[in-house]
Design an enzyme around this catalytic site. Structure first.
Site, PDB file in Angstrom:
ATOM      1  N   HIS A 258       1.082  -1.220   0.031  1.00  0.00           N
ATOM      2  CA  HIS A 258      -0.188   0.341  -0.257  1.00  0.00           C
ATOM      3  C   HIS A 258       0.495   1.359   0.002  1.00  0.00           C
ATOM      4  CE1 HIS A 258       0.830  -0.496   4.578  1.00  0.00           C
ATOM      5  NE2 HIS A 258       0.508   0.660   4.835  1.00  0.00           N
TER       6      HIS A 258
ATOM      7  N   HIS B  22       1.267   3.922   2.287  1.00  0.00           N
ATOM      8  CA  HIS B  22       2.231   4.354   3.217  1.00  0.00           C
ATOM      9  C   HIS B  22       3.401   4.695   3.075  1.00  0.00           C
ATOM     10  CE1 HIS B  22      -2.021   4.176   5.713  1.00  0.00           C
ATOM     11  NE2 HIS B  22      -2.286   5.900   5.409  1.00  0.00           N
TER      12      HIS B  22
ATOM     13  N   ASP C 143       6.211   3.773   5.180  1.00  0.00           N
ATOM     14  CA  ASP C 143       6.624   3.399   5.982  1.00  0.00           C
ATOM     15  C   ASP C 143       6.447   1.967   5.033  1.00  0.00           C
ATOM     16  OD1 ASP C 143       4.127   2.934   6.612  1.00  0.00           O
ATOM     17  OD2 ASP C 143       4.815   1.946   8.414  1.00  0.00           O
ATOM     18  N   HIS C 144       5.884   1.914   3.853  1.00  0.00           N
ATOM     19  CA  HIS C 144       5.889   1.042   2.841  1.00  0.00           C
ATOM     20  C   HIS C 144       7.036   0.854   1.709  1.00  0.00           C
ATOM     21  CE1 HIS C 144       3.864  -1.713   5.473  1.00  0.00           C
ATOM     22  NE2 HIS C 144       3.538  -0.997   5.800  1.00  0.00           N
TER      23      HIS C 144
ATOM     24  N   ASP D 282      -0.679  -3.994   5.511  1.00  0.00           N
ATOM     25  CA  ASP D 282      -0.948  -3.235   6.378  1.00  0.00           C
ATOM     26  C   ASP D 282      -2.861  -3.714   6.549  1.00  0.00           C
ATOM     27  OD1 ASP D 282       1.402  -2.613   7.777  1.00  0.00           O
ATOM     28  OD2 ASP D 282       1.134  -0.245   7.469  1.00  0.00           O
TER      29      ASP D 282
ATOM     30  N   HIS E  43       5.914  -5.945  11.779  1.00  0.00           N
ATOM     31  CA  HIS E  43       5.404  -4.558  11.583  1.00  0.00           C
ATOM     32  C   HIS E  43       5.243  -4.254  13.023  1.00  0.00           C
ATOM     33  CE1 HIS E  43       2.726  -0.948  10.231  1.00  0.00           C
ATOM     34  NE2 HIS E  43       3.206  -1.499   9.312  1.00  0.00           N
TER      35      HIS E  43
END
Length: 371
Positions: free
Chosen positions: A62, A64, A66-67, A257, A317
């Site tokens: 996805h 976001h 942090d990915h 996530d 995570h």
């Protein structure tokens, strides 16, 4: 064929001195497939035994940061360290992820004036409205000039719709693997990925072949490859007669996530997974907060693993409040081992192994042995 998983980052939200942001690598016979690429992933790669130049495919769960924030920098670093052969052009790196990923890379690489020594293609998955809250739908901001103009090293990628018959997205089918994506619920549309190795043909019954007067040579290879052959005496020999039972392929599933699965696709795609990688951002005692932010707890991850009848559940995570095992002190309030205990309790009686991922942990995935 060897296969293993190496975790480069196991923390949520941001990289810290204790945990990197989300990133893991599936390695098969030297080829590396990267799943997510949080900020600092290229540094984590340099600290590992893996080679960034071996990355041939990237899967982003996805959008976001942090990915995702590490991807433009990683591509540039790989390019800087590349020594292209004058006789063999570099292979195209295939990147799979949600709608908007193509635009993100075009803007990041174009505005920074970044040129790559290899081509890349972004294949986008079309999300559905039930993958995130209504106020988190992707805006129409993607209509800028960058949306239509390819980056100089970009090759046209596919836009992949949901296959409603299987409730999944088919990303790749070749002689070795079948890779599909499936839908997850999060604050932004999120996806999971299932990598299914094709079954391997069984061993040749060489004693039977010798008894039939067939000497080692090309005929062995043809039979092993599933082809029938005609012997000198006119007998047609089929692979079924001389091959032992085929060896089931391995399956690795990586979920992004999520606070819930969407549709029936995830359970179908992950059924019987050898390794199921699932987030566990907060402990069970913080379940309401986790769900509010689109995340899972260990018991929620265990519920998915149970429904899929996975063989091994790997939790990752983690909130940065949970330090790696090596830094935990006895009796510490936010002990990461409590997350494993909660998952194991939810899986009691299943005989399923639960593993806490740590940065640079490598998990081998052995070939299945027939009994």
């Amino acid at each position: 064929m060897s296969m293993d998983l190496t975790f480069l980052g196991t923390g949520s939200a941001y990289p810290s001195p204790h945990r990197g942001a989300s990133a893991l690598v599936l390695r098969t016979e030297g080829d590396c497939w990267l799943f997510d690429c949080g900020e600092g992933t290229q540094t984590q790669l340099m600290k590992s035994q893996l080679k960034a130049s071996r990355i041939t495919k990237v899967f982003i769960t996805h959008l976001h940061g942090d990915h995702l924030f590490g991807l433009p920098g990683l591509l540039c670093t790989v390019s800087l360290n590349l020594s292209p052969s004058p006789t063999q052009p570099p292979a195209c790196v295939d990147i799979y992820g949600p709608q908007g990923l193509r635009h993100f890379l075009r803007v990041a690489l174009s505005l920074s004036g970044s040129q790559l020594l290899f081509p890349y293609a972004v294949h986008e998955l079309e999300p559905t409205a039930d993958q995130c809250p209504p106020d988190s739908q992707l805006a129409a901001m993607l209509d800028s000039s960058f949306s239509e103009s390819l980056h100089p090293q970009e090759r046209p990628g596919r836009t992949i719709p949901l296959d409603v018959t299987r409730d999944c997205y088919t990303l790749l089918e070749d002689e070795r693997f079948v890779v599909v994506a499936f839908r997850l619920f999060h604050r932004l549309p999120s996806f999971g990925f299932s990598v299914q190795e094709r079954d391997r043909s069984g061993r040749l019954n060489t004693q039977l072949l010798r008894d039939l007067g067939v000497k080692p040579g090309p005929i062995y290879g043809r039979l092993k490859g599933g082809e029938s052959v005609t012997l000198e005496n006119g007998r047609v020999l089929t692979p079924d007669e001389v091959l032992e039972e085929s060896v089931p392929g391995r399956k690795v599933c990586v979920l992004g996530d999520c606070s819930a699965l969407v549709g029936e696709g995830p359970l179908w795609a992950c059924q019987g997974a050898d390794v199921l990688v699932h987030e566990a951002t907060l402990a069970d005692g913080h379940r309401e907060r986790a769900v509010e932010h689109g995340h899972s707890t260990p018991s929620m991850a265990a519920e998915v693993a149970r429904a899929c009848r996975a063989r091994k559940l790997v939790l990752y995570h983690f909130s940065q409040r949970y330090k790696p095992l090596s830094l935990c002190t006895e009796g510490e309030e936010d002990d990461v081992t409590e997350l494993r205990r909660q998952a194991e309790e939810a899986l009691q009686g299943m005989g399923m192994e639960v593993v806490l991922a740590d940065d640079f942990l490598t998990i081998p995935i052995p070939i299945k042995r027939l009994h």
